[in-house]
Design a protein around this motif. Structure first.
Motif, short mmCIF file in Angstrom:
data_model
loop_
_atom_site.label_atom_id
_atom_site.label_comp_id
_atom_site.label_asym_id
_atom_site.label_seq_id
_atom_site.Cartn_x
_atom_site.Cartn_y
_atom_site.Cartn_z
N LYS A 98 0.25 3.81 -3.11
CA LYS A 98 -0.50 5.16 -2.79
C LYS A 98 0.35 6.25 -2.61
O LYS A 98 1.45 6.32 -1.96
N TYR A 99 -0.29 7.34 -3.12
CA TYR A 99 0.52 8.92 -2.50
C TYR A 99 0.28 9.07 -1.27
O TYR A 99 -0.41 8.71 -0.54
N GLY A 159 -6.33 0.39 2.69
CA GLY A 159 -5.71 0.37 1.35
C GLY A 159 -5.74 -0.92 0.42
O GLY A 159 -5.49 -0.95 -0.72
N THR A 188 -7.27 3.82 -7.54
CA THR A 188 -6.24 2.85 -7.77
C THR A 188 -6.42 1.72 -6.71
O THR A 188 -6.60 1.65 -5.44
N ARG A 223 4.29 6.78 -2.32
CA ARG A 223 4.55 6.86 -3.85
C ARG A 223 5.05 8.37 -4.29
O ARG A 223 4.22 9.20 -3.81
N GLN A 255 -5.07 12.76 -4.82
CA GLN A 255 -6.46 12.24 -4.20
C GLN A 255 -7.23 11.39 -5.07
O GLN A 255 -7.77 10.33 -4.86
N VAL A 276 0.77 -1.09 0.07
CA VAL A 276 -0.03 0.09 0.20
C VAL A 276 0.72 1.13 -0.01
O VAL A 276 0.60 2.26 -0.78
N GLN A 290 -1.98 8.33 2.02
CA GLN A 290 -2.17 6.96 2.18
C GLN A 290 -0.80 6.23 2.13
O GLN A 290 -0.70 4.99 2.88
N ASN A 305 -5.40 8.03 -5.84
CA ASN A 305 -5.42 7.25 -4.78
C ASN A 305 -6.71 6.26 -4.79
O ASN A 305 -6.80 5.32 -4.30
#
Length: 244
Positions: free
Chosen positions: A93-94, A150, A127, A100, A121, A89, A97, A124
């Motif tokens: 995720k950016y 996530g 994905t 990335r 946002q 996760v 969360q 995320n």
């Protein structure tokens, strides 16, 4: 539909015409390059098919490059612990969360310039992260894996799981059935989805699992569909026109 044979972007339109909701490029079991994978993912985005990629490892740099290339989800094999699920996760995720790294001009946004907070946002939220349960250890820890924020789907790889449980190829063996039950209970407890794969030869068992609550199903592979249709057609012709 699993993609591990067709390297051209045509497979996206084939998937659309066939009526599937999603494909996944199987980088665990094929030799596609990242470029080929990205082209297929972008073609899927253009026709309204969700492109996922089954990654060969949990390498965060590889996961990031695959997602930057157009994938809307990753499928991670052999997840066996909460720590591994959390690491996946974090890679997918950016911030907010995960960890990335952000890159502008993403194919998901048709390369439009979108402010980083809005883009992160949106991506995320879009994905999907799929953790594959393929071992006895993964089954034992299904509850803690499902509990990771996530993780969206716990996808059972029936072939590898049956191997690990000591009943290779017996994908509807009582031990496998019990594993599915335990994984489903974990999914239900955390409002996650159960995924099923490797059951093309066991349609009755697959039907049981869907009725139980499974909502993500691998229907088969491009190779399997091509070979199956070709084999059936040749058999039909040989039956109709036997050689003297």
């Amino acid at each position: 539909m699993t993609v591990r044979l067709v390297r051209g972007v045509e497979i996206a339109s084939v998937a659309k015409t066939a009526g599937v909701d999603s494909i996944y490029v199987d980088l665990e079991h094929c030799t596609f390059s990242l470029d080929t994978t990205s082209q297929i993912c972008m073609a899927c985005l253009a026709v309204g098919i969700a492109p996922f990629v089954r990654v060969p490892s949990m390498d965060p740099s590889l996961i990031a490059r695959i997602l930057d290339g157009g994938a809307l989800g990753i499928i991670v094999p052999h997840v066996e612990s909460r720590a591994e699920a959390a690491a996946v996760v974090q890679a997918a995720k950016y911030p907010g969360q995960g960890k990335r790294s952000f890159s502008s001009a993403l194919p998901h946004l048709r390369f439009n310039s979108v402010s980083a907070p809005v883009a992160m946002q949106a991506i995320n939220a879009a994905t999907t992260v799929v953790a594959m349960i393929e071992s006895a250890k993964g089954v034992e820890r299904a509850d803690e894996i499902a509990g990771v924020d996530g993780i969206d789907i716990l996808h059972v790889g029936a072939n590898d799981l049956s191997n690990d449980l000591g009943v290779p190829g017996q994908t509807d063996h009582p031990l496998v059935r019990e594993a599915y039950r335990r994984i489903w209970e974990a999914c239900r407890g955390y409002r996650k989805h159960l995924g099923i794969g490797g059951l093309a030869a066991k349609p009755d068992f697959a039907d049981e699992l869907v009725r139980m609550g499974a909502r993500y199903m691998t229907t088969g592979s491009d190779l399997g569909f091509l070979l199956g249709a070709a084999t059936d057609r040749v058999a039909q012709l040989r039956s109709a026109y036997p050689v003297a």
